[in-house]
Scaffold this active site. Structure first.
Site, PDB file in Angstrom:
ATOM      1  N   ASP A  96     -21.870  -8.018 -11.104  1.00  0.00           N
ATOM      2  CA  ASP A  96     -21.255  -9.335 -11.238  1.00  0.00           C
ATOM      3  C   ASP A  96     -19.998  -9.169 -12.102  1.00  0.00           C
ATOM      4  O   ASP A  96     -19.724  -8.091 -12.656  1.00  0.00           O
ATOM      5  CB  ASP A  96     -22.235 -10.357 -11.832  1.00  0.00           C
ATOM      6  CG  ASP A  96     -21.796 -11.797 -11.512  1.00  0.00           C
ATOM      7  OD1 ASP A  96     -20.625 -12.010 -11.144  1.00  0.00           O
ATOM      8  OD2 ASP A  96     -22.628 -12.720 -11.652  1.00  0.00           O
TER       9      ASP A  96
HETATM   10  C1  BGC Z   1     -20.715 -15.369 -10.808  1.00  0.00           C
HETATM   11  C2  BGC Z   1     -21.017 -14.885  -9.402  1.00  0.00           C
HETATM   12  C3  BGC Z   1     -19.769 -14.891  -8.573  1.00  0.00           C
HETATM   13  C4  BGC Z   1     -18.706 -14.054  -9.252  1.00  0.00           C
HETATM   14  C5  BGC Z   1     -17.420 -13.939  -8.472  1.00  0.00           C
HETATM   15  C6  BGC Z   1     -19.508 -14.687 -11.406  1.00  0.00           C
HETATM   16  O1  BGC Z   1     -19.125 -15.318 -12.556  1.00  0.00           O
HETATM   17  O2  BGC Z   1     -21.846 -15.161 -11.618  1.00  0.00           O
HETATM   18  O3  BGC Z   1     -22.004 -15.692  -8.828  1.00  0.00           O
HETATM   19  O4  BGC Z   1     -20.056 -14.398  -7.300  1.00  0.00           O
HETATM   20  O5  BGC Z   1     -18.431 -14.634 -10.509  1.00  0.00           O
HETATM   21  O6  BGC Z   1     -16.733 -15.120  -8.408  1.00  0.00           O
END
Ligand code: BGC
Length: 770
Positions: free
Chosen positions: A289
Site C-alpha cells: 500500500d
Molecule cells: C489506500 C489504498 C489505495 C492506495 C492508492 C492508500 O492510501 O489505503 O486503498 O489503493 O492508497 O490510492
C-alpha cells in the site's frame, strides 16, 4: 490468473527483438502457461539488475515528479507501473517512453482506485452489498472495467473485501460488511466481472484485492491501528474473502498497512509467503500500500530504509507503491549479498507475468488506444452508464422503518425536502470516486423534482449544515480532495431550522436527507460517535414537533446509532452514498416505482458502547436471554441488548411470509447432501423482492462455534399473492470450520438450520451430521 496469451508472446517477442540479442522464440506448440514462462524467463535473462528493480516500482502521478521527469525515469527503466494517471491522452506519452525509449521496451501498466464505479459512480461498497444481488454487483464491476479500460487503465485496486465489524472505522464504507460468506461471494463476483472472460481483453482490467489482510479489524476502529487476532478468528471469519478473490483469479493483492499480531503485513513472511503463495497458490503480484515499506521504520521493525526494503522484499512484496526504497536500497542489498538476486527475479517474474496476462506485451496500447480515438471530452455524458447506475442503486436501498405505510409517497403531494444532504452532489458519490464528476450526479432534490414532474410541490430548505463543529469541517476539508467540499451555510442554525420548519408546516410530508458528508466515511476518518451530528439532530427534533410525517433519507458510509431516529421517524430509508444516479434511484423508491429490496450487510448498533455488534459472534457460558433480565449474564445493563437493526434486515412495501423449514431428511451422511426448503409467499399487494437467508448453527463442537453463520441466500422476486419454494442444498462444506489446530473439519453432531428474511427472525429445524 487464467488468461494466457500465446499470440501476445509472439507479438511481444517481435517487439522486443532487435534491442539486444534476439530472444529465442517460444515453441509454438507450447502450452500457454509454458509459453508465458518461456517469454518471461527470456526477458528476465536479458535484464540488468537495475532494470529488474525498476519493474518493482509503482509510482503515483502527482507524487512530486513532473510528467517529463517521470517519462525520463520510465525511459531509464526505473518504473514498472503508474497509478493515478487516468486518461488515454495522459497515459500514452508515458507508455511511449516505456515502449520506445527504454532499452528493453517493456510496457508499463496503469492502475487506479476504481472502488465503486469509475466515470459512472455506483453505490459505495456497503450499498452494493445491501443489494445481496450478485447480478447487480457484477454489472457494477463490468461497467467499471469497461469505463476504466476505456481510460487506458489496466489494473484496479479493488475489490476491497476487508470484513468490518467496527463502524467507527471510516473505511467500513468501502467494504461489504461483516459477514464472511456474503463478502466472499461479492469478492468472487467482482473479480470475475472486472477481469471479464480474459484479462488480455481490451475491456478487462486486472483486479488487485485489498487490503491483505485484516485491515477491517484495526483496534478500536482507528485507522492504521494494530490488528491483534486469534488464528481461529482469522481463518474462520476474516481471511475467507481474500481467499475467494484469489481463487477467482485476482492478479494482484494489495498488502494492508496494519500489523498483524506484532508483525506489519508489509514485512510479514507468514502472511505473504506461507499463507498467500504456498497455501493459497497465489501467483500474481503483491503490491504494497501507499508508502507502506518506509512505514516499517515507524512501525519499529526496521532501523532504516535499507532494512525496510530488505524486510519487504523478503516477506514477498513484489512492487513498492509510492516510495523509492526499492530503487534506492535493493541494488546495494543485492551487491552485499543481503538479498539474493533470485528474490528480485521472483518478484520481477510476477510483474512481467502480470503484464503478459494483461496482453500488454502483445499490444502496450491495448487499453490506451489510438490518439485519434481519444474522447474529445473525457467526462462526456455519452461515456456514462446511467441506466446501469440507476438500476443497481435501486437494489442497494434499505427500508428500515415504514410506520403506517408512510411510504411510498404520493407525487401529487406537497413535500418539504430538507437537510444538508438533500442537494449535495459531491456527497452522493461517496468517497473513493475520484473519476466521478459531482456535477453529473443526480441529487435527491433533482431526483424528486423530476419524478414529481410538476404534479405536486417540492419545497426545499437546507435546514442545517452537516455539522456546526468548525474543527470537524476543517478536518474534512483537509482530507485528500483538491478543494474544500464541506461548504457551510453561514446563516445561524436557528434561522436555517426556522426556514425548514416553515416549509414543513406548509407540506403534507417531510423528507429529511441527513447523515454524514462523504469525507466522514473515508480513509483516516474514524469516528468516536456514530450519531447523526448535533446540527442535524436539532433540525430533526424541530421538524418532529410540527407533527407532519417525517421520512428520513439517510446518507452515510457506516452503520449509525439511530435510536432517536428509529423512535421518531415515520419512515427511514438507508441510502448509503448511492452514486451518479442516486437521486433518481431514491426517488424511484420513495414514490413506489421500485419496491425496496435491500438488506443490511452489517448490524446497526444502538450505541458506540455496544461495538462490536456483529450477528455471528461466538457463544458464551452465560448468554443474555431476551425477556429474562437478571444478573450474571453477558449483557450491557443500561440499554436494550442486541443491535437496533440486525444483519440481513430490510423491509419492503409488500409483506412476505415464510413456511416452517422442511428438511429432506434428519441425518446428513458425511458425503451426502440434504435439502432445506421453505415456501415464501408474497402476502401483500405489490410485487417485490426479498432475500431468503440460510443460517446454520453447530450445536456442539471441539471449539466454540458462532451462534449462527450465513451459509447461503437467494434473492427472490414475487408477484402479489404468489408463492415459491426456495430450496437450499446443504453438504459437509457448509458445516466446515477451522479447529484449534486450524484444520478444516466438519464434526459429527447436531446442527440447527435457520431460515429467515433477516438474521434474527428465523424458522428453525435441525439435523445430524453422521
Ligand atoms: C489506500 C489504498 C489505495 C492506495 C492508492 C492508500 O492510501 O489505503 O486503498 O489503493 O492508497 O490510492
Amino acid at each position: 490468473m487464467n488468461t494466457l496469451n500465446l499470440l501476445g508472446a509472439a507479438a511481444a517477442l517481435t517487439l522486443l527483438a532487435g534491442c539486444t540479442a534476439a530472444p529465442e522464440a517460444p515453441v509454438a506448440t507450447a502450452a500457454p502457461a509454458q509459453a508465458k514462462q518461456a517469454f518471461v524467463d527470456n526477458l528476465l535473462h536479458r535484464m540488468t539488475l537495475d532494470e529488474k528493480i525498476g519493474q518493482l516500482r509503482l509510482i503515483s502521478i502527482g507524487g512530486g515528479m513532473t510528467r517529463e521527469r517521470l517519462a525520463d525515469e520510465i525511459a531509464a527503466g526505473r518504473i514498472g507501473g503508474i497509478f493515478n494517471s487516468v486518461t488515454p491522452a495522459d497515459n500514452r506519452p508515458l507508455q511511449d517512453a516505456a515502449v520506445s525509449r527504454s532499452r528493453l521496451h517493456i510496457p508499463l501498466f496503469f492502475a487506479y482506485d476504481v472502488i465503486h464505479g469509475h466515470r459512472t459512480v455506483f453505490p459505495i461498497g456497503l450499498g452494493l452489498a445491501s443489494s445481496w444481488d450478485m447480478q447487480a454487483i457484477a454489472r457494477s464491476g463490468r461497467v467499471s472495467a469497461i469505463e476504466a479500460s476505456a481510460d487506458g487503465l489496466d489494473m484496479v485496486f479493488a475489490p476491497m473485501v476487508d470484513i468490518t465489524r467496527d463502524p467507527r472505522w471510516g473505511r467500513t464504507s468501502e467494504g461489504f460488511g461483516e459477514d464472511p460468506h456474503l463478502v466472499s461471494e461479492i469478492a468472487r463476483t467482482l473479480v470475475d466481472a472486472l477481469q471479464g472472460e480474459s484479462t488480455s481483453a481490451a475491456d478487462s482490467v486486472m483486479a488487485s484485492v485489498k487490503h491483505f489482510a485484516l485491515y477491517g479489524a484495526v483496534e478500536g476502529g482507528r485507522d492504521y491501528n494494530v490488528v491483534d487476532m486469534s488464528p481461529m478468528r482469522m481463518y474462520q471469519d476474516y481471511l475467507p474473502p481474500y481467499r475467494a478473490a484469489v481463487e477467482a483469479g485476482a492478479g494482484g493483492v494489495m498488502v494492508a498497512l496494519n500489523s498483524i499480531n506484532g508483525v506489519p503485513a508489509s514485512a510479514n513472511r507468514w502472511l505473504l509467503q506461507d499463507l498467500l503463495r504456498d497455501d493459497w497458490g497465489f501467483d500474481g503480484v503483491a503490491i504494497s500500500d501507499h508508502g507502506a515499506i518506509s512505514e516499517l521504520i515507524k512501525h519499529g521493525v526496521a532501523r532504516d530504509g535499507r532494512e525496510a526494503a530488505r524486510l519487504a522484499i523478503e516477506a514477498g512484496i513484489d512492487m513498492s507503491m509510492a516510495d523509492a526504497l526499492y530503487l534506492q536500497e535493493l541494488p546495494g542489498l543485492v551487491a552485499s549479498g543481503d538479498v539474493a538476486e533470485a528474490t528480485i527475479d521472483a518478484a520481477v517474474r510476477r510483474v512481467l507475468g502480470l503484464k503478459y496476462d494483461l496482453g500488454l506485451f502483445a499490444d502496450p496500447y491495448l487499453r490506451i488506444g489510438k490518439a485519434a480515438d481519444d474522447p474529445a471530452d473525457i467526462n462526456a455524458e455519452s461515456r456514462l452508464h446511467r441506466q446501469a447506475a440507476r438500476e443497481v442503486a435501486r437494489t442497494s436501498l434499505v427500508l428500515l422503518e415504514n410506520r403506517n405505510r408512510t411510504l411510498p409517497l404520493d407525487r401529487h403531494a406537497t413535500i418539504a425536502l430538507v437537510g444538508p444532504l438533500a442537494d449535495a452532489p459531491i456527497d452522493m458519490m461517496g468517497s473513493w470516486s475520484a473519476a466521478g464528476v459531482a456535477g453529473q450526479s443526480v441529487t435527491l432534490r433533482e431526483g424528486l423534482q423530476q419524478a414529481m414532474d410538476g404534479k405536486g410541490t417540492l419545497l426545499h430548505a437546507r435546514g442545517a449544515n452537516i455539522t456546526d463543529d468548525a474543527h470537524m469541517v476543517d478536518y474534512l476539508n483537509f482530507l485528500n480532495w483538491d478543494r474544500p467540499e464541506v461548504k457551510q451555510d453561514p446563516r445561524p442554525a436557528e434561522v436555517m431550522i426556522a426556514e425548514a420548519v416553515a416549509a414543513a408546516k406548509r407540506a403534507d410530508v417531510i423528507v429529511a436527507a441527513v447523515g454524514e458528508s462523504r469525507g466522514m466515511s473515508h480513509e483516516s476518518s474514524s469516528r468516536t460517535r456514530l450519531t447523526i451530528p448535533d446540527s442535524q439532530r436539532k433540525l430533526l427534533e424541530a421538524l418532529k414537533k410540527t407533527g407532519k410525517p417525517l421520512v428520513l433519507v439517510l446518507m452515510n458510509g457506516r452503520p449509525l446509532a439511530l435510536t432517536w431516529a428509529q423512535q421518531n421517524a415515520d419512515a427511514m430509508l438507508e441510502t448509503w452514498f448511492s452514486g451518479t444516479e442516486g437521486g433518481h434511484a431514491i426517488a424511484d423508491v420513495l414514490f413506489g416505482d421500485y419496491n425496496p429490496s435491500g438488506k443490511l450487510p452489517i448490524s446497526f448498533p444502538r450505541s458506540v458502547g455496544q461495538i462490536p455488534t456483529y450477528y455471528n459472534h461466538l457463544r458464551v457460558g452465560r448468554p443474555f436471554v431476551e425477556g429474562k433480565p437478571g444478573n450474571y449474564t453477558s449483557q450491557y445493563f443500561e440499554e436494550p441488548n442486541g443491535p437496533l437493526y440486525p444483519f440481513g434486515y430490510g423491509l419492503s412495501y409488500t409483506d412476505f411470509s415464510l413456511s416452517p423449514v422442511r428438511l429432506s431428511q434428519r441425518t446428513l451422511p458425511r458425503d451426502g447432501t440434504l435439502e432445506a426448503s421453505v415456501t415464501l409467499r408474497n402476502t401483500g399487494t405489490r410485487a417485490g423482492a426479498t432475500v431468503v437467508q440460510l443460517y446454520i448453527r453447530d450445536e456442539s463442537a471441539s471449539v466454540i462455534r458462532p451462534v449462527k453463520e450465513l451459509k447461503d441466500f437467494r434473492k427472490v422476486h414475487l408477484e402479489p399473492g404468489a408463492s415459491t419454494v426456495v430450496r437450499f442444498e446443504i453438504d459437509r462444506n457448509d458445516l466446515n470450520f477451522f479447529d484449534a489446530q486450524l484444520r478444516r473439519v466438519a464434526e459429527p453432531g447436531e446442527f440447527s438450520v435457520q431460515i429467515g428474511l433477516d438474521s434474527e427472525a428465523v424458522r428453525h429445524a435441525s439435523f445430524k451430521l453422521l
